[in-house]
Design a protein around this motif. Sequence first.
Motif, short mmCIF file in Angstrom:
data_model
loop_
_atom_site.label_atom_id
_atom_site.label_comp_id
_atom_site.label_asym_id
_atom_site.label_seq_id
_atom_site.Cartn_x
_atom_site.Cartn_y
_atom_site.Cartn_z
N GLY A 49 -19.20 85.70 -37.58
CA GLY A 49 -17.77 85.67 -37.03
C GLY A 49 -17.14 84.35 -37.00
O GLY A 49 -17.83 83.16 -37.07
N PRO A 50 -15.97 84.05 -36.66
CA PRO A 50 -15.26 82.88 -36.69
C PRO A 50 -15.82 81.90 -35.81
O PRO A 50 -15.92 80.56 -35.91
CB PRO A 50 -13.72 83.15 -36.12
N THR A 51 -16.08 82.41 -34.49
CA THR A 51 -16.84 81.48 -33.38
C THR A 51 -18.11 80.80 -33.93
O THR A 51 -18.26 79.87 -33.94
CB THR A 51 -17.12 82.04 -32.04
N ALA A 52 -19.04 81.86 -34.59
CA ALA A 52 -20.38 81.50 -35.00
C ALA A 52 -20.37 80.31 -36.24
O ALA A 52 -20.87 79.45 -36.36
CB ALA A 52 -21.18 82.36 -35.36
N LEU A 53 -19.28 80.83 -37.08
CA LEU A 53 -19.12 80.13 -38.21
C LEU A 53 -18.64 78.79 -37.92
O LEU A 53 -18.96 77.72 -38.70
CB LEU A 53 -18.11 80.73 -39.09
N GLY A 54 -17.68 78.68 -36.98
CA GLY A 54 -17.44 77.30 -36.70
C GLY A 54 -18.41 76.46 -35.86
O GLY A 54 -18.35 75.20 -36.68
N ARG A 55 -19.29 76.97 -35.06
CA ARG A 55 -20.51 76.46 -34.69
C ARG A 55 -21.27 75.86 -35.87
O ARG A 55 -22.20 74.98 -35.72
CB ARG A 55 -21.38 76.79 -33.68
N GLY A 75 -31.32 79.67 -36.21
CA GLY A 75 -32.05 80.10 -34.85
C GLY A 75 -31.81 78.86 -33.99
O GLY A 75 -31.85 79.25 -32.65
N VAL A 76 -32.00 77.56 -34.14
CA VAL A 76 -32.01 76.58 -33.32
C VAL A 76 -30.63 76.36 -32.81
O VAL A 76 -30.46 76.25 -31.47
CB VAL A 76 -32.06 75.07 -34.11
N ARG A 77 -29.64 76.57 -33.49
CA ARG A 77 -28.29 76.45 -32.86
C ARG A 77 -27.87 77.63 -31.95
O ARG A 77 -26.93 77.34 -31.14
CB ARG A 77 -27.09 76.66 -34.14
N PHE A 78 -28.41 78.95 -31.90
CA PHE A 78 -28.05 79.98 -31.00
C PHE A 78 -29.22 80.41 -30.58
O PHE A 78 -29.24 81.52 -29.80
CB PHE A 78 -27.58 81.11 -32.21
N MET A 79 -30.31 79.60 -30.29
CA MET A 79 -31.38 79.98 -29.45
C MET A 79 -31.13 80.53 -28.02
O MET A 79 -31.77 81.22 -27.59
CB MET A 79 -32.36 78.73 -29.45
N THR A 80 -30.25 79.91 -27.41
CA THR A 80 -30.01 80.17 -26.06
C THR A 80 -29.29 81.81 -25.99
O THR A 80 -29.46 82.26 -24.82
CB THR A 80 -28.80 79.36 -25.34
N TYR A 81 -29.08 82.42 -27.07
CA TYR A 81 -28.72 83.78 -26.98
C TYR A 81 -29.86 84.76 -27.40
O TYR A 81 -29.57 85.97 -27.53
CB TYR A 81 -27.45 84.28 -27.84
N SER A 82 -31.13 84.13 -27.60
CA SER A 82 -32.22 85.06 -27.85
C SER A 82 -32.42 86.26 -26.88
O SER A 82 -32.48 85.65 -25.63
CB SER A 82 -33.52 84.14 -28.16
N TRP A 83 -32.93 87.26 -27.43
CA TRP A 83 -33.21 88.22 -26.25
C TRP A 83 -34.56 87.98 -25.58
O TRP A 83 -35.47 87.51 -26.53
CB TRP A 83 -33.28 89.58 -26.99
N VAL A 84 -34.87 88.00 -24.25
CA VAL A 84 -36.10 87.92 -23.50
C VAL A 84 -36.59 89.12 -23.15
O VAL A 84 -35.94 89.70 -22.37
CB VAL A 84 -36.14 86.81 -22.46
N PRO A 85 -37.72 89.67 -23.55
CA PRO A 85 -38.12 90.93 -22.94
C PRO A 85 -38.55 91.04 -21.51
O PRO A 85 -38.92 89.95 -21.07
CB PRO A 85 -39.42 91.40 -24.04
#
Length: 178
Positions: A49-55, A75-85
């Motif tokens: 999407g636009p936000t993710a594409l911009g980053r 994965g490195v750029r969006f790691m903070t959004y990874s699901w933690v069980p």
Amino acid sequence: MPSRFTRPTFISYDGKTDPVEHVSHYIHMMFLHNHNDALMSRVFSSSLGPTALGRFNGLRKGSIHSFAELIQEFGVRFMTYSWVPQPVDALLFMKMEARKTLWSYTSRYWELYNEIGGGNEKIAASTFRLGLPKDSKLRESLTRRPPKDMRQLMRRIEEYKKLEDDRQQSKGKALAVT
């Protein structure tokens, strides 16, 4: 792009959800082309999407040499959004809140159980029972006759949910008459 290539419809990644889940979805949608590293890499940006594409656009030209590297960088750029069980013991802290319905407790319980990954039916039966109020007829039933498997547990819960629904409807009719 190959002449007969039709871009699949992706769920657009917004940068706010689990990136691993998005990559899994992307690979699944591109299954017929997963042998074509260049195509997999080139089409990936259209799943953002636009936000993710911009980053993600900040990648240095020529810095990525394979689809595996691209996914790693993603994965490195969006790691903070990874699901933690959730840990299994989170089920021990689930309690049916006062003035809440069995239906709402059951929904919250199964959602957490599935988030953890389920798998252990004995833990499910015990932790579900312990979360019920001490004066609950369902708790008493599950204590007296523990379910042998998950189906039996779910059947018993459904029976008590129907009883609860019937009681609620009876109360509503009684109030309407008075």
